[in-house]
Design a protein around this motif. Sequence first.
Motif, PDB file in Angstrom:
ATOM      1  N   THR A   1      -1.598   1.956   0.514  1.00 11.43           N
ATOM      2  CA  THR A   1      -0.441   1.286   1.121  1.00 11.43           C
ATOM      3  C   THR A   1       0.728   1.419   0.179  1.00 11.43           C
ATOM      4  OG1 THR A   1      -1.051  -0.808   0.106  1.00 11.43           O
ATOM      5  CG2 THR A   1      -1.861  -0.414   2.335  1.00 11.43           C
ATOM      6  N   LEU A   2       1.908   1.648   0.732  1.00 15.93           N
ATOM      7  CA  LEU A   2       3.088   1.807  -0.106  1.00 15.93           C
ATOM      8  C   LEU A   2       3.768   0.516  -0.254  1.00 15.93           C
ATOM      9  CD1 LEU A   2       4.354   5.248   1.139  1.00 15.93           C
ATOM     10  CD2 LEU A   2       3.145   4.741  -0.960  1.00 15.93           C
TER      11      LEU A   2
ATOM     12  N   SER B   1       3.918   6.357  -6.101  1.00 17.41           N
ATOM     13  CA  SER B   1       4.488   5.292  -5.268  1.00 17.41           C
ATOM     14  C   SER B   1       5.983   5.136  -5.524  1.00 17.41           C
ATOM     15  CB  SER B   1       3.766   3.973  -5.545  1.00 17.41           C
ATOM     16  OG  SER B   1       2.413   4.061  -5.165  1.00 17.41           O
TER      17      SER B   1
ATOM     18  N   ILE C   1       7.816   8.096  -3.747  1.00 19.27           N
ATOM     19  CA  ILE C   1       7.911   7.944  -2.291  1.00 19.27           C
ATOM     20  C   ILE C   1       8.858   6.795  -1.934  1.00 19.27           C
ATOM     21  CG2 ILE C   1       6.602   7.258  -0.243  1.00 19.27           C
ATOM     22  CD1 ILE C   1       6.192  10.145  -1.034  1.00 19.27           C
ATOM     23  N   ASN C   2       8.729   5.664  -2.613  1.00 19.61           N
ATOM     24  CA  ASN C   2       9.580   4.511  -2.287  1.00 19.61           C
ATOM     25  C   ASN C   2      11.046   4.790  -2.567  1.00 19.61           C
ATOM     26  OD1 ASN C   2       7.671   2.669  -1.233  1.00 19.61           O
ATOM     27  ND2 ASN C   2       6.934   2.254  -3.291  1.00 19.61           N
TER      28      ASN C   2
ATOM     29  N   LYS D   1      -4.224   0.488 -10.617  1.00 23.90           N
ATOM     30  CA  LYS D   1      -3.011   0.799  -9.855  1.00 23.90           C
ATOM     31  C   LYS D   1      -2.042   1.677 -10.639  1.00 23.90           C
ATOM     32  CE  LYS D   1      -2.982  -3.472  -7.139  1.00 23.90           C
ATOM     33  NZ  LYS D   1      -2.255  -4.706  -6.857  1.00 23.90           N
TER      34      LYS D   1
ATOM     35  N   PHE E   1      -1.363   8.650  -4.736  1.00 24.74           N
ATOM     36  CA  PHE E   1      -0.676   7.615  -3.962  1.00 24.74           C
ATOM     37  C   PHE E   1      -1.651   6.524  -3.564  1.00 24.74           C
ATOM     38  CE2 PHE E   1       1.559  11.616  -3.107  1.00 24.74           C
ATOM     39  CZ  PHE E   1       2.835  11.270  -3.494  1.00 24.74           C
ATOM     40  N   ALA E   2      -1.174   5.290  -3.565  1.00 27.22           N
ATOM     41  CA  ALA E   2      -1.990   4.179  -3.091  1.00 27.22           C
ATOM     42  C   ALA E   2      -2.104   4.264  -1.574  1.00 27.22           C
ATOM     43  CB  ALA E   2      -1.351   2.854  -3.490  1.00 27.22           C
TER      44      ALA E   2
ATOM     45  N   LEU F   1       4.243  12.641   1.452  1.00 26.27           N
ATOM     46  CA  LEU F   1       2.918  12.342   0.900  1.00 26.27           C
ATOM     47  C   LEU F   1       2.083  13.621   0.791  1.00 26.27           C
ATOM     48  CD1 LEU F   1       2.009   8.983   2.699  1.00 26.27           C
ATOM     49  CD2 LEU F   1       2.408   9.303   0.262  1.00 26.27           C
TER      50      LEU F   1
ATOM     51  N   PHE G   1      -1.384   5.223  -9.648  1.00 25.22           N
ATOM     52  CA  PHE G   1      -0.615   5.447  -8.423  1.00 25.22           C
ATOM     53  C   PHE G   1       0.882   5.176  -8.608  1.00 25.22           C
ATOM     54  CE2 PHE G   1      -4.772   3.815  -6.701  1.00 25.22           C
ATOM     55  CZ  PHE G   1      -5.234   5.046  -6.280  1.00 25.22           C
TER      56      PHE G   1
END
Length: 138
Positions: free
Chosen positions: A137-138, A97, A100-101, A90, A134-135, A124, A93
Amino acid sequence: RPKEEQLRVAEAKLAKATEDLHGKQFELRKIEAKVEDLKSDYAASMKKKDTLEKEKIRTETHLGRASRILDGLGGEEVRWVEEVGKLEGKQRFMLGSMLINSAIVTYGGPFPAKYRSQMVDLWLEKGKQLGFAFADTL
């Protein structure tokens, strides 16, 4: 005069017996003192023995608990290794992440859900063009 002689002999015998008695009484007092010392030493030794037995029981209890903990942690090692693998996966990512978050929190709040979803899709796409991972799911 024979009675005086008998009296002197009897007094001499009495003096000798009294002297012997005092000597024996002195020896008896020394032996009684030694017995008291031995009793005191015995009591101290018994107290120390009891203390050591209690310490032994306490130590055995701690060792049993420690053994159970170590046995339990032995199984945890496998889980920890797996978890480290997941986290390392992870980690690649993380930057994307976070980007974006933080953008969603900073810019997306006042907009409706449909518009926010379009903004995220746009971000994205642009992030992937710039090389961010990017994962799913965010």
